[in-house]
Design an enzyme around this catalytic site. Sequence first.
Site, PDB file in Angstrom:
ATOM      1  N   LEU A 250      55.152  36.524  40.237  1.00  5.82           N
ATOM      2  CA  LEU A 250      55.476  37.390  41.374  1.00  5.82           C
ATOM      3  C   LEU A 250      54.362  37.415  42.403  1.00  5.82           C
ATOM      4  O   LEU A 250      54.586  37.661  43.574  1.00  5.82           O
ATOM      5  CB  LEU A 250      55.710  38.830  40.905  1.00  5.82           C
ATOM      6  CG  LEU A 250      56.912  39.069  39.995  1.00  5.82           C
ATOM      7  CD1 LEU A 250      56.908  40.502  39.490  1.00  5.82           C
ATOM      8  CD2 LEU A 250      58.196  38.783  40.757  1.00  5.82           C
ATOM      9  N   GLY A 251      53.168  37.220  41.935  1.00  2.00           N
ATOM     10  CA  GLY A 251      52.050  37.280  42.869  1.00  2.00           C
ATOM     11  C   GLY A 251      50.749  37.111  42.129  1.00  2.00           C
ATOM     12  O   GLY A 251      50.712  37.047  40.895  1.00  2.00           O
ATOM     13  N   GLY A 253      46.780  38.670  42.209  1.00  2.00           N
ATOM     14  CA  GLY A 253      45.842  39.626  42.779  1.00  2.00           C
ATOM     15  C   GLY A 253      44.438  39.149  42.518  1.00  2.00           C
ATOM     16  O   GLY A 253      44.224  38.000  42.096  1.00  2.00           O
ATOM     17  N   GLN A 254      43.475  40.053  42.732  1.00  2.00           N
ATOM     18  CA  GLN A 254      42.088  39.642  42.541  1.00  2.00           C
ATOM     19  C   GLN A 254      41.772  39.445  41.068  1.00  2.00           C
ATOM     20  O   GLN A 254      40.840  38.773  40.709  1.00  2.00           O
ATOM     21  CB  GLN A 254      41.137  40.708  43.037  1.00  2.00           C
ATOM     22  CG  GLN A 254      41.389  41.166  44.404  1.00  2.00           C
ATOM     23  CD  GLN A 254      41.378  42.672  44.406  1.00  2.00           C
ATOM     24  OE1 GLN A 254      42.374  43.318  44.477  1.00  2.00           O
ATOM     25  NE2 GLN A 254      40.243  43.251  44.315  1.00  2.00           N
ATOM     26  N   PHE A 255      42.577  40.099  40.205  1.00  2.00           N
ATOM     27  CA  PHE A 255      42.192  40.142  38.794  1.00  2.00           C
ATOM     28  C   PHE A 255      43.003  39.220  37.910  1.00  2.00           C
ATOM     29  O   PHE A 255      42.741  39.077  36.733  1.00  2.00           O
ATOM     30  CB  PHE A 255      42.331  41.573  38.270  1.00  2.00           C
ATOM     31  CG  PHE A 255      41.839  42.582  39.239  1.00  2.00           C
ATOM     32  CD1 PHE A 255      40.518  42.566  39.656  1.00  2.00           C
ATOM     33  CD2 PHE A 255      42.699  43.531  39.751  1.00  2.00           C
ATOM     34  CE1 PHE A 255      40.064  43.488  40.569  1.00  2.00           C
ATOM     35  CE2 PHE A 255      42.243  44.457  40.669  1.00  2.00           C
ATOM     36  CZ  PHE A 255      40.925  44.439  41.092  1.00  2.00           C
ATOM     37  N   GLU A 257      47.172  37.168  37.508  1.00  3.16           N
ATOM     38  CA  GLU A 257      48.496  36.924  38.063  1.00  3.16           C
ATOM     39  C   GLU A 257      49.495  37.964  37.570  1.00  3.16           C
ATOM     40  O   GLU A 257      49.305  38.541  36.502  1.00  3.16           O
ATOM     41  CB  GLU A 257      48.958  35.522  37.657  1.00  3.16           C
ATOM     42  CG  GLU A 257      48.182  34.475  38.422  1.00  3.16           C
ATOM     43  CD  GLU A 257      48.214  33.119  37.782  1.00  3.16           C
ATOM     44  OE1 GLU A 257      48.645  33.007  36.611  1.00  3.16           O
ATOM     45  OE2 GLU A 257      47.790  32.164  38.456  1.00  3.16           O
ATOM     46  N   VAL A 258      50.533  38.156  38.354  1.00  4.56           N
ATOM     47  CA  VAL A 258      51.568  39.107  37.961  1.00  4.56           C
ATOM     48  C   VAL A 258      52.881  38.352  37.800  1.00  4.56           C
ATOM     49  O   VAL A 258      53.237  37.538  38.648  1.00  4.56           O
ATOM     50  CB  VAL A 258      51.729  40.222  39.020  1.00  4.56           C
ATOM     51  CG1 VAL A 258      52.807  41.213  38.608  1.00  4.56           C
ATOM     52  CG2 VAL A 258      50.414  40.954  39.235  1.00  4.56           C
ATOM     53  N   LYS A 272      51.039  42.060  34.099  1.00  2.00           N
ATOM     54  CA  LYS A 272      49.815  41.721  34.818  1.00  2.00           C
ATOM     55  C   LYS A 272      48.922  40.995  33.822  1.00  2.00           C
ATOM     56  O   LYS A 272      48.641  41.531  32.753  1.00  2.00           O
ATOM     57  CB  LYS A 272      49.168  43.024  35.292  1.00  2.00           C
ATOM     58  CG  LYS A 272      48.171  42.831  36.364  1.00  2.00           C
ATOM     59  CD  LYS A 272      47.755  44.144  36.947  1.00  2.00           C
ATOM     60  CE  LYS A 272      48.352  44.317  38.310  1.00  2.00           C
ATOM     61  NZ  LYS A 272      47.657  45.262  39.150  1.00  2.00           N
ATOM     62  N   ASP A 364      41.869  53.804  44.680  1.00  2.00           N
ATOM     63  CA  ASP A 364      42.174  52.622  45.480  1.00  2.00           C
ATOM     64  C   ASP A 364      43.570  52.748  46.072  1.00  2.00           C
ATOM     65  O   ASP A 364      44.402  51.845  45.964  1.00  2.00           O
ATOM     66  CB  ASP A 364      42.059  51.360  44.613  1.00  2.00           C
ATOM     67  CG  ASP A 364      41.998  50.095  45.456  1.00  2.00           C
ATOM     68  OD1 ASP A 364      41.942  50.209  46.702  1.00  2.00           O
ATOM     69  OD2 ASP A 364      42.023  48.995  44.880  1.00  2.00           O
ATOM     70  N   ARG A 368      48.705  48.099  49.638  1.00  3.34           N
ATOM     71  CA  ARG A 368      48.778  46.974  48.702  1.00  3.34           C
ATOM     72  C   ARG A 368      48.986  47.452  47.268  1.00  3.34           C
ATOM     73  O   ARG A 368      49.393  46.689  46.395  1.00  3.34           O
ATOM     74  CB  ARG A 368      47.516  46.094  48.807  1.00  3.34           C
ATOM     75  CG  ARG A 368      46.242  46.821  48.459  1.00  3.34           C
ATOM     76  CD  ARG A 368      44.960  46.030  48.654  1.00  3.34           C
ATOM     77  NE  ARG A 368      43.820  46.932  48.493  1.00  3.34           N
ATOM     78  CZ  ARG A 368      43.335  47.714  49.453  1.00  3.34           C
ATOM     79  NH1 ARG A 368      43.844  47.655  50.664  1.00  3.34           N
ATOM     80  NH2 ARG A 368      42.339  48.535  49.210  1.00  3.34           N
ATOM     81  N   ASP A 382      48.538  50.918  39.932  1.00  2.06           N
ATOM     82  CA  ASP A 382      47.115  50.609  39.752  1.00  2.06           C
ATOM     83  C   ASP A 382      46.193  51.826  39.815  1.00  2.06           C
ATOM     84  O   ASP A 382      45.005  51.671  40.115  1.00  2.06           O
ATOM     85  CB  ASP A 382      46.639  49.571  40.785  1.00  2.06           C
ATOM     86  CG  ASP A 382      47.194  48.195  40.464  1.00  2.06           C
ATOM     87  OD1 ASP A 382      47.758  48.038  39.366  1.00  2.06           O
ATOM     88  OD2 ASP A 382      47.071  47.286  41.296  1.00  2.06           O
TER      89      ASP A 382
END
Length: 514
Positions: A250-251, A253-255, A257-258, A272, A364, A368, A382
């Site tokens: 799906l995407g 992120g910095q940490f 993949e999702v 995640k 945070d 996003r 998150d």
Amino acid sequence: AGGSRAALWEKPEPQPDPGRRAKTETETDTRVVVITPPSVMDPAPVAPRPQPPGGSVREVYVAQYDYSARTNQDLSFNTGDTLVALDKSPGEWWLARALTGVSASKQGYIPANYVAPVESLDAQPWFFSETRRLESERLLMAEENQHGAFLIRKSESHAGELALSVLDNGKVKHYKVIKNESGQYCVSRNRAFKTLKELVEHYSRQADGLCVQLGSPCKKTEVPLPFSMSFDTVDQWEIDRKSIKLLKKLGAGQFGEVYEGLWNGTTAVAVKTLKAGTMDREDFLREAQIMKTLHHKRLIQLYAVCTMEEPIYIVTELMEHGSLLEYLQKDRGSTLHTSDQIEMAAQVASGMAYLELQNYIHRDLAARNILVGENNICKVADFGLARVFMKESDSVYEAKEGTKFPVKWTAPEAINENKFTIKSDIWSFGILLYEILTFGQMPYPTMTNFQTIQSLSQGYRMPCPPKCPKKLYQIMLDCWIEQAQDRPTFETLQWKLEDFFDLDVSSYDDASPY
Ligand code: AMP
């Protein structure tokens, strides 16, 4: 840091809970339910709490939504099916027997929040408890509804207030439902009804002064989620990663993949996957212990984790439209009206008001980290993770004196003194409002992070975005008050946003006397 992972994720000590102990010889009468054998990944079968001798008055419930069994221990049912509760002690999942429908006469677990007591107001398909004006508009405008669709709503924060909301040629009209001196309900003075049901029946036969004769009840498109994936993952959060199939990326992120994933071959989830070294495991597990206890319809539900091997999996509910930031920036965003934007912001405020009440800090909050589902549903994601991640440097999370912050979203006291509180979340919420109103524009678009910090310290605040109502801009400015304690609470922000168009008495229609 702290205890071992095993200790943190150990299954709780077996409790003397009769609902969960093995069946004993004395429990062999017919009231003890024998559950079908477990699937590969299900733990040992459980015996239900025996019913009181002589039989008890068993409560009958009506299904409010369709539910598809996820394991071989739970029951499938459809909206309107009746079920009898046999054991409610597990809490989130009840043992029940279906009286009608696809599972008629079968016994198994059901998610408790999918049913309402038979004959109760909550069981009426047109009754939408705790639904505010803007939310009712969003629900009625969903494409599943037709002219005349309606609902009666009760607002928890405005005690005792009821309203009838009706879809009339693509617009929603609202009528106050008033209780007169003799305790009867009326939308117009010349007609009163003993019950809401009678009122609905009357206006379903004729318009009698309403803009339109009532048609079908508003579709309940927002199906609540069970708090856990199934009856047996309530306590057992560490799940076997083999039970998860990763289907589609799906995407990233910095940490990590999702992915969209499938649990137990039945249940859609988001997974995640965390890159090795992005965080301290012990820290994460300690935070996850708290996160799993947070349940709110505007927070992404954490379901389970797989931490035995790398990469760690965090299993959560799946949201079909992905992040709010992308949603705002793509075509979807351009179809949003100001009232939709305010409603979405109100949803986020409601999730955050829950965190505020739990003394939990997000750290945070930003577009996003908000996820969007069907019909513009927004949920906060998150929460708490920012504290445990060791962020990699990028343009958003820029390093400042060794620590990394999403500078343009972070309150000055959090940047300067590392003071993260719910009030620094309020500051970020103001920035999030700005993102929503500008369809996902970068805040302080012409400034670098460093320039932003400098300008803020000299009292600079972003100007009112184009087409943003002044009253809404004032809410942003309130979030950006220098003194953290003077900023509003999320509870206040929630009602200010929910009641944005409702404070004006003329916003209700009058049922004209017939
Ligand atoms: P993140 O690592 O949280 O920044 O996520 C990266 C991307 O994955 C996001 O921008 C979303 O588009 C998508 N995503 C993350 N979590 C979910 C979820 N629970 N459901 C659907 N999409 C998600």
